[in-house]
Design a protein around this motif. Structure first.
Motif, PDB file in Angstrom:
ATOM      1  N   PRO A 146      39.934  80.499  97.853  1.00 57.20           N
ATOM      2  CA  PRO A 146      40.356  81.882  98.114  1.00 57.20           C
ATOM      3  C   PRO A 146      39.343  82.850  97.511  1.00 57.20           C
ATOM      4  N   ASP A 147      39.181  83.997  98.157  1.00 58.48           N
ATOM      5  CA  ASP A 147      38.231  84.989  97.671  1.00 58.48           C
ATOM      6  C   ASP A 147      38.885  86.368  97.697  1.00 58.48           C
ATOM      7  N   LYS A 148      38.067  87.398  97.706  1.00 59.47           N
ATOM      8  CA  LYS A 148      38.586  88.767  97.621  1.00 59.47           C
ATOM      9  C   LYS A 148      39.534  89.109  98.776  1.00 59.47           C
ATOM     10  N   GLY A 149      39.344  88.477  99.933  1.00 62.23           N
ATOM     11  CA  GLY A 149      40.238  88.729 101.057  1.00 62.23           C
ATOM     12  C   GLY A 149      41.676  88.388 100.705  1.00 62.23           C
ATOM     13  N   GLU A 150      41.880  87.183 100.172  1.00 63.49           N
ATOM     14  CA  GLU A 150      43.231  86.776  99.771  1.00 63.49           C
ATOM     15  C   GLU A 150      43.738  87.633  98.618  1.00 63.49           C
ATOM     16  N   PHE A 151      42.866  87.893  97.641  1.00 63.68           N
ATOM     17  CA  PHE A 151      43.311  88.620  96.450  1.00 63.68           C
ATOM     18  C   PHE A 151      43.687  90.063  96.793  1.00 63.68           C
ATOM     19  N   VAL A 153      42.927  72.003 100.831  1.00 61.54           N
ATOM     20  CA  VAL A 153      44.200  72.729 100.873  1.00 61.54           C
ATOM     21  C   VAL A 153      44.756  72.879  99.452  1.00 61.54           C
ATOM     22  N   SER A 154      44.730  71.796  98.690  1.00 64.89           N
ATOM     23  CA  SER A 154      45.256  71.827  97.324  1.00 64.89           C
ATOM     24  C   SER A 154      44.479  72.803  96.452  1.00 64.89           C
ATOM     25  N   GLU A 155      43.147  72.771  96.531  1.00 61.04           N
ATOM     26  CA  GLU A 155      42.331  73.669  95.713  1.00 61.04           C
ATOM     27  C   GLU A 155      42.553  75.126  96.103  1.00 61.04           C
ATOM     28  N   TYR A 156      42.694  75.360  97.389  1.00 55.80           N
ATOM     29  CA  TYR A 156      42.935  76.722  97.878  1.00 55.80           C
ATOM     30  C   TYR A 156      44.264  77.257  97.341  1.00 55.80           C
ATOM     31  N   VAL A 157      45.336  76.487  97.500  1.00 56.75           N
ATOM     32  CA  VAL A 157      46.662  76.938  97.070  1.00 56.75           C
ATOM     33  C   VAL A 157      46.724  77.072  95.555  1.00 56.75           C
ATOM     34  N   ASN A 158      46.104  76.151  94.835  1.00 53.08           N
ATOM     35  CA  ASN A 158      46.095  76.248  93.380  1.00 53.08           C
ATOM     36  C   ASN A 158      45.358  77.502  92.911  1.00 53.08           C
ATOM     37  N   LEU A 214      45.258  80.316  94.584  1.00 50.71           N
ATOM     38  CA  LEU A 214      46.185  81.428  94.824  1.00 50.71           C
ATOM     39  C   LEU A 214      47.240  81.512  93.725  1.00 50.71           C
ATOM     40  N   ARG A 215      47.767  80.373  93.352  1.00 52.78           N
ATOM     41  CA  ARG A 215      48.797  80.345  92.297  1.00 52.78           C
ATOM     42  C   ARG A 215      48.240  80.895  90.980  1.00 52.78           C
ATOM     43  N   ARG A 216      47.032  80.464  90.625  1.00 50.72           N
ATOM     44  CA  ARG A 216      46.439  80.935  89.372  1.00 50.72           C
ATOM     45  C   ARG A 216      46.259  82.456  89.394  1.00 50.72           C
ATOM     46  N   PHE A 217      45.769  82.972  90.528  1.00 47.43           N
ATOM     47  CA  PHE A 217      45.552  84.413  90.641  1.00 47.43           C
ATOM     48  C   PHE A 217      46.875  85.172  90.518  1.00 47.43           C
ATOM     49  N   ALA A 218      47.885  84.728  91.255  1.00 51.69           N
ATOM     50  CA  ALA A 218      49.179  85.414  91.230  1.00 51.69           C
ATOM     51  C   ALA A 218      49.812  85.354  89.837  1.00 51.69           C
ATOM     52  N   ASN A 219      49.749  84.192  89.198  1.00 47.46           N
ATOM     53  CA  ASN A 219      50.351  84.048  87.865  1.00 47.46           C
ATOM     54  C   ASN A 219      49.626  84.904  86.830  1.00 47.46           C
TER      55      ASN A 219
END
Length: 327
Positions: free
Chosen positions: A84-89, A132-137, A139-144
């Motif tokens: 994930p990058d700035k687009g997702e964030f 997929v796992s690295e991408y979702v993880n 996202l989780r780290r950023f959100a948390n």
């Protein structure tokens, strides 16, 4: 008794006004398909109002379920990499801001449950389960780290938690919630919404596959055939995932990253810019132009002369440089 009845009427009136105000805020960020005719607001909210009203009566945060953020497209003409990058964030920031807007009219506020669906069709879109796992993880780290009060996560592993084989997870999903290809084909022929979805997904598949080495020797005709087959399978799995979520999270307000009609079971939601109703952060890069943000394929950003920005050593997004800033 009369005073109690009056209080109940006041409470009911307040709850109604609050539910409508919440939906107005969400609808302001909608992604819509071309509008053929105007529809009264009451008709537009009919499928969502009761859910929001129930949360309001219970004074619970509005739970909005969003099946999205699957994985980065493997086509590097469109994306920077598999993380994930700035687009997702930036999309997370927009969703958080929506929750804060709801807090201003409804004290319990709102949260978004991200139902990452990359695991559901990773094999079809040619993304590894490891990515997929690295991408979702990520996202989780950023959100948390940044917005711990506004996001929950739910994925396929949470349903079939005793199954370790991802291919088996996908099989179980289709066995329990899947639709036959024959039935889907018929609906695409007869239902306008299903037809629109099929055309949009086919276009996405064609764009993605055209930039993957595996299909580099395919003719345009051959690639279109592959894309159409993949589109049917993606829609099959996506619909199965939707049915599962409806069963697992029945009370939640259903959002979608795909544009919807004015009256729909789902609310199409804009993640970055409402200029393009189909583009998503995982099929593109974020381009910052002053205070404006937009999504576009990586190759387009580079053709425009945008500058690639790195954050903490990772490619993040592009910035558009104007002539006066270069002088």
């Amino acid at each position: 008794m009369e005073n109690l009845a009056n209080n109940n009427r006041v409470n009911a009136h307040t709850a109604d006004a609050t539910a409508r105000a919440i939906l107005e805020l969400i609808f302001a960020q909608r992604r819509l398909l071309p509008i053929e005719q105007d529809v009264a607001f009451d008709e537009q909210i009919a499928g969502h109002y009761e859910k929001v009203l129930d949360f309001v009566h219970r004074q619970q945060p509005i739970n909005m379920v969003l099946p999205a953020f699957p994985a980065k497209s493997p086509n590097r003409n469109k994306t920077l990499g598999y993380l994930p990058d700035k687009g997702e964030f930036f999309a997370f920031e927009r969703l958080m801001q929506l929750c804060q807007q709801i807090e201003e009219v409804y004290e319990p506020g709102a949260k978004v449950t991200i139902c990452s669906d990359g695991r559901v069709f990773a094999d079809i879109i040619h993304v590894s389960d490891a990515h997929v796992s690295e991408y979702v993880n990520g996202l989780r780290r950023f959100a948390n780290q940044h917005y711990p009060d506004y996001f929950d996560f739910f994925n396929l592993e949470d349903v079939y938690d005793k199954v370790n084989d991802f291919a088996v997870l996908r099989e179980e999903l289709m066995i329990e919630y899947g639709e036959t290809l024959k039935s889907l084909r018929q609906r695409i022929k007869t239902e306008k919404e299903a037809s629109t979805m099929y055309k949009g997904i086919t276009r996405f598949m064609l764009e993605d596959f055209s930039g993957i080495e595996k299909f580099s020797q395919h003719s345009r005709t051959a690639l279109q055939k592959v894309a159409k087959t993949a589109a049917y399978r993606v829609i099959q799995r996506s619909n199965a995932w939707g049915r599962l979520l409806k069963q697992e999270l029945p009370e939640a307000l259903r959002l979608s990253i795909h544009p919807q009609y004015l009256v729909s079971e789902k609310i199409g939601i804009s993640l970055v810019s409402q200029n393009d109703v189909w583009t998503t952060p995982w099929h593109s890069v974020l381009v910052k132009d002053g205070d404006e943000h937009s999504l576009m394929p990586r190759e387009q950003a580079e053709q425009l002369g945008c500058v690639l920005v790195f954050i903490n050593g990772q490619a993040s997004h592009y910035e558009r440089m104007h002539r006066e800033s270069q002088l």
